[in-house]
Write a protein that holds these residues in place. Sequence first.
Motif, PDB file in Angstrom:
ATOM      1  N   SER A   1      26.387 -18.908 -21.190  1.00 24.49           N
ATOM      2  CA  SER A   1      27.360 -19.024 -22.288  1.00 24.49           C
ATOM      3  C   SER A   1      27.586 -17.660 -22.948  1.00 24.49           C
ATOM      4  CB  SER A   1      26.869 -20.027 -23.336  1.00 24.49           C
ATOM      5  OG  SER A   1      26.744 -21.295 -22.740  1.00 24.49           O
ATOM      6  N   VAL A   2      26.500 -16.909 -23.132  1.00 22.18           N
ATOM      7  CA  VAL A   2      26.636 -15.556 -23.708  1.00 22.18           C
ATOM      8  C   VAL A   2      27.508 -14.683 -22.800  1.00 22.18           C
ATOM      9  CG1 VAL A   2      25.378 -13.398 -24.193  1.00 22.18           C
ATOM     10  CG2 VAL A   2      24.409 -15.584 -24.925  1.00 22.18           C
ATOM     11  N   MET A   3      27.198 -14.709 -21.500  1.00 30.50           N
ATOM     12  CA  MET A   3      27.935 -13.839 -20.580  1.00 30.50           C
ATOM     13  C   MET A   3      29.408 -14.265 -20.506  1.00 30.50           C
ATOM     14  SD  MET A   3      25.570 -11.758 -19.951  1.00 30.50           S
ATOM     15  CE  MET A   3      26.545 -10.605 -19.004  1.00 30.50           C
ATOM     16  N   SER A   4      29.653 -15.578 -20.528  1.00 32.18           N
ATOM     17  CA  SER A   4      31.044 -16.061 -20.485  1.00 32.18           C
ATOM     18  C   SER A   4      31.806 -15.574 -21.713  1.00 32.18           C
ATOM     19  CB  SER A   4      31.084 -17.587 -20.454  1.00 32.18           C
ATOM     20  OG  SER A   4      30.419 -18.061 -19.326  1.00 32.18           O
ATOM     21  N   ARG A   5      31.156 -15.667 -22.876  1.00 31.21           N
ATOM     22  CA  ARG A   5      31.813 -15.257 -24.128  1.00 31.21           C
ATOM     23  C   ARG A   5      32.270 -13.802 -24.045  1.00 31.21           C
ATOM     24  NH1 ARG A   5      31.100 -12.605 -28.637  1.00 31.21           N
ATOM     25  NH2 ARG A   5      28.993 -11.895 -28.212  1.00 31.21           N
ATOM     26  N   ILE A   6      31.427 -12.951 -23.485  1.00 29.37           N
ATOM     27  CA  ILE A   6      31.822 -11.535 -23.472  1.00 29.37           C
ATOM     28  C   ILE A   6      32.735 -11.208 -22.280  1.00 29.37           C
ATOM     29  CG2 ILE A   6      29.908 -10.736 -24.914  1.00 29.37           C
ATOM     30  CD1 ILE A   6      28.420  -9.839 -22.509  1.00 29.37           C
ATOM     31  N   LEU A   7      32.658 -11.999 -21.230  1.00 29.71           N
ATOM     32  CA  LEU A   7      33.574 -11.752 -20.100  1.00 29.71           C
ATOM     33  C   LEU A   7      35.013 -12.109 -20.465  1.00 29.71           C
ATOM     34  CD1 LEU A   7      31.512 -13.129 -17.068  1.00 29.71           C
ATOM     35  CD2 LEU A   7      32.266 -10.764 -17.360  1.00 29.71           C
TER      36      LEU A   7
ATOM     37  N   PHE B   1      32.932  -5.496 -18.887  1.00 31.62           N
ATOM     38  CA  PHE B   1      32.743  -5.819 -20.306  1.00 31.62           C
ATOM     39  C   PHE B   1      33.455  -4.812 -21.197  1.00 31.62           C
ATOM     40  CE2 PHE B   1      29.088  -6.942 -17.722  1.00 31.62           C
ATOM     41  CZ  PHE B   1      29.074  -8.317 -17.909  1.00 31.62           C
ATOM     42  N   THR B   2      33.924  -5.289 -22.355  1.00 33.09           N
ATOM     43  CA  THR B   2      34.461  -4.327 -23.317  1.00 33.09           C
ATOM     44  C   THR B   2      33.261  -3.626 -23.967  1.00 33.09           C
ATOM     45  OG1 THR B   2      34.590  -6.035 -24.962  1.00 33.09           O
ATOM     46  CG2 THR B   2      36.612  -5.575 -23.821  1.00 33.09           C
ATOM     47  N   LYS B   3      33.496  -2.401 -24.347  1.00 31.50           N
ATOM     48  CA  LYS B   3      32.398  -1.494 -24.695  1.00 31.50           C
ATOM     49  C   LYS B   3      31.379  -2.056 -25.691  1.00 31.50           C
ATOM     50  CE  LYS B   3      32.114   3.456 -24.743  1.00 31.50           C
ATOM     51  NZ  LYS B   3      32.710   4.663 -25.203  1.00 31.50           N
ATOM     52  N   ASN B   4      31.878  -2.744 -26.720  1.00 34.95           N
ATOM     53  CA  ASN B   4      30.954  -3.117 -27.796  1.00 34.95           C
ATOM     54  C   ASN B   4      30.282  -4.463 -27.621  1.00 34.95           C
ATOM     55  OD1 ASN B   4      31.132  -0.789 -29.276  1.00 34.95           O
ATOM     56  ND2 ASN B   4      33.127  -1.427 -30.097  1.00 34.95           N
ATOM     57  N   ASP B   5      30.644  -5.193 -26.548  1.00 39.72           N
ATOM     58  CA  ASP B   5      30.122  -6.556 -26.414  1.00 39.72           C
ATOM     59  C   ASP B   5      28.733  -6.641 -25.804  1.00 39.72           C
ATOM     60  OD1 ASP B   5      32.102  -7.905 -27.640  1.00 39.72           O
ATOM     61  OD2 ASP B   5      33.271  -8.246 -25.831  1.00 39.72           O
TER      62      ASP B   5
ATOM     63  N   GLN C   1      26.953 -14.070 -34.823  1.00 39.25           N
ATOM     64  CA  GLN C   1      27.288 -13.407 -36.089  1.00 39.25           C
ATOM     65  C   GLN C   1      28.065 -14.336 -37.020  1.00 39.25           C
ATOM     66  OE1 GLN C   1      29.158  -9.841 -34.531  1.00 39.25           O
ATOM     67  NE2 GLN C   1      27.233  -8.728 -34.637  1.00 39.25           N
ATOM     68  N   ASN C   2      27.516 -15.537 -37.194  1.00 39.23           N
ATOM     69  CA  ASN C   2      28.096 -16.553 -38.089  1.00 39.23           C
ATOM     70  C   ASN C   2      29.476 -17.059 -37.677  1.00 39.23           C
ATOM     71  OD1 ASN C   2      25.901 -16.665 -39.790  1.00 39.23           O
ATOM     72  ND2 ASN C   2      26.597 -14.841 -40.895  1.00 39.23           N
ATOM     73  N   LYS C   3      29.901 -16.725 -36.473  1.00 39.55           N
ATOM     74  CA  LYS C   3      31.205 -17.206 -36.006  1.00 39.55           C
ATOM     75  C   LYS C   3      30.974 -18.221 -34.893  1.00 39.55           C
ATOM     76  CE  LYS C   3      35.142 -14.219 -35.312  1.00 39.55           C
ATOM     77  NZ  LYS C   3      35.254 -12.956 -34.804  1.00 39.55           N
ATOM     78  N   LYS C   4      31.632 -19.386 -34.998  1.00 38.25           N
ATOM     79  CA  LYS C   4      31.506 -20.386 -33.942  1.00 38.25           C
ATOM     80  C   LYS C   4      32.682 -20.220 -32.980  1.00 38.25           C
ATOM     81  CE  LYS C   4      28.589 -23.840 -35.826  1.00 38.25           C
ATOM     82  NZ  LYS C   4      28.312 -25.147 -36.294  1.00 38.25           N
ATOM     83  N   ILE C   5      32.389 -20.134 -31.705  1.00 42.22           N
ATOM     84  CA  ILE C   5      33.451 -19.920 -30.714  1.00 42.22           C
ATOM     85  C   ILE C   5      33.391 -21.046 -29.692  1.00 42.22           C
ATOM     86  CG2 ILE C   5      34.290 -18.314 -28.919  1.00 42.22           C
ATOM     87  CD1 ILE C   5      32.480 -16.221 -30.552  1.00 42.22           C
ATOM     88  N   GLU C   6      34.570 -21.576 -29.358  1.00 45.14           N
ATOM     89  CA  GLU C   6      34.628 -22.587 -28.296  1.00 45.14           C
ATOM     90  C   GLU C   6      35.527 -22.067 -27.185  1.00 45.14           C
ATOM     91  OE1 GLU C   6      35.629 -26.513 -29.564  1.00 45.14           O
ATOM     92  OE2 GLU C   6      33.950 -26.604 -30.977  1.00 45.14           O
ATOM     93  N   ILE C   7      35.039 -22.116 -25.972  1.00 46.32           N
ATOM     94  CA  ILE C   7      35.842 -21.662 -24.832  1.00 46.32           C
ATOM     95  C   ILE C   7      36.108 -22.884 -23.954  1.00 46.32           C
ATOM     96  CG2 ILE C   7      35.959 -20.079 -22.862  1.00 46.32           C
ATOM     97  CD1 ILE C   7      33.649 -18.493 -24.225  1.00 46.32           C
ATOM     98  N   PRO C   8      37.359 -23.337 -23.886  1.00 42.74           N
ATOM     99  CA  PRO C   8      37.638 -24.483 -23.017  1.00 42.74           C
ATOM    100  C   PRO C   8      37.456 -24.065 -21.561  1.00 42.74           C
ATOM    101  CG  PRO C   8      39.580 -23.801 -24.279  1.00 42.74           C
ATOM    102  CD  PRO C   8      38.532 -22.782 -24.511  1.00 42.74           C
ATOM    103  N   ILE C   9      36.855 -24.926 -20.770  1.00 40.01           N
ATOM    104  CA  ILE C   9      36.636 -24.526 -19.379  1.00 40.01           C
ATOM    105  C   ILE C   9      37.074 -25.623 -18.419  1.00 40.01           C
ATOM    106  CG2 ILE C   9      34.743 -22.944 -19.857  1.00 40.01           C
ATOM    107  CD1 ILE C   9      32.811 -25.112 -19.007  1.00 40.01           C
ATOM    108  N   GLU C  10      37.484 -25.144 -17.284  1.00 41.05           N
ATOM    109  CA  GLU C  10      37.844 -26.052 -16.206  1.00 41.05           C
ATOM    110  C   GLU C  10      36.815 -25.772 -15.128  1.00 41.05           C
ATOM    111  OE1 GLU C  10      41.668 -26.509 -13.493  1.00 41.05           O
ATOM    112  OE2 GLU C  10      42.034 -25.552 -15.431  1.00 41.05           O
ATOM    113  N   THR C  11      35.889 -26.695 -14.907  1.00 42.09           N
ATOM    114  CA  THR C  11      34.818 -26.374 -13.957  1.00 42.09           C
ATOM    115  C   THR C  11      35.186 -26.783 -12.543  1.00 42.09           C
ATOM    116  OG1 THR C  11      33.749 -28.431 -14.534  1.00 42.09           O
ATOM    117  CG2 THR C  11      32.930 -26.465 -15.624  1.00 42.09           C
TER     118      THR C  11
END
Length: 290
Positions: A14-20, A153-157, A44-54
Amino acid sequence: MKRIGVLGLGAIGSVMSRILVAHPENEVFYYTRTPKSKIKIQFQNKKIEIPIETEKERSEELDWLLICLKEYHFDAANDKLAKLIRANTKVAVIRNGIELKERITPFTTKENILECMIDCPTQPIEDNYYLQFRKPVLKVEQSELAKRFTQLFTKNDAQIIEVLDYKTENWKKLIESSALGSILCLTGRTCSVFENPEVIGLYKDLLREGIEVAKSDGAIIKSSFESEMMEKISTYSKTKGSSMLSDRLTGNIIEVNAKNGAIEKVAVQNKIATPINDTICKLLRQINQN
Ligand SMILES: NC(=O)c1ccc[n+]([C@@H]2O[C@H](COP(=O)([O-])OP(=O)(O)OC[C@H]3O[C@@H](n4cnc5c(N)ncnc54)[C@H](OP(=O)(O)O)[C@@H]3O)[C@@H](O)[C@H]2O)c1
């Protein structure tokens, strides 16, 4: 566009997906065991949802496959690995343990595989979210493949550190994490257990066994390593835990073969006596049988 697959959508997947997905030139494909429709992650106090098609059927080859499984998941994942890894697919194996290429060489050449050590504490919380505590730090062997991996990856992620002697770095992490993790796991205690000098003595003996095995495998462990590790435990907060302790407390399988079991395997191959580690492996495996 780079076509990138992520195999295993637990904490690290999930971490790697978020930054990819944050990189505009990535097209990300997801491969799970238990079906899910979203990756849910808090950072960092932000909730993120990534819809996925598996398991989307695709004919094109993946440029990269990031494998985020636990060591004990690999046996049952062989069919998926065979399907997802094609001739030009580069593979990053992101997990604890050593010899991370071993499980992948039936599917591709060693040159296509990048071993990654990750430091990124992440745990499940309520409502199927994962809580990511810090930005991931990944250590990889300095190489052309590592440079190409960094470009995903983007530089800061994420911080990606290319090391010259990956084997030694990998062994140092393994020795430390298996000595500390197994003691906490078997006692069911946090680092407060190191208030007892006998436990400190056990930690030192385990470090020594690990160091001998690492050296027999070609790792270059300096004589100062043991005292550095002893100094380090004296600085740990009494409440510090470990992933092996968490796995025990939550009833998850303990990753024995990625920790003390990895040391045991090389000790057997190289005929190094490791009586304490051998006993610890037996006890950890017993917990997994419960
Ligand atoms: N979490 C951390 O803080 C952390 C930090 C540093 C290193 N690591 C290391 O990173 C590695 C991954 O750990 P993790 O915490 O991400 O483990 P995890 O949360 O258990 O995630 C593994 C995922 O792989 C999935 N999986 C298992 N077999 C599969 C298959 N055949 N096909 C597709 N998906 C499959 C599991 O699916 P199900 O949902 O079906 O179980 C699970 O979601 C481990 O070596 C761990 O020690 C973890």
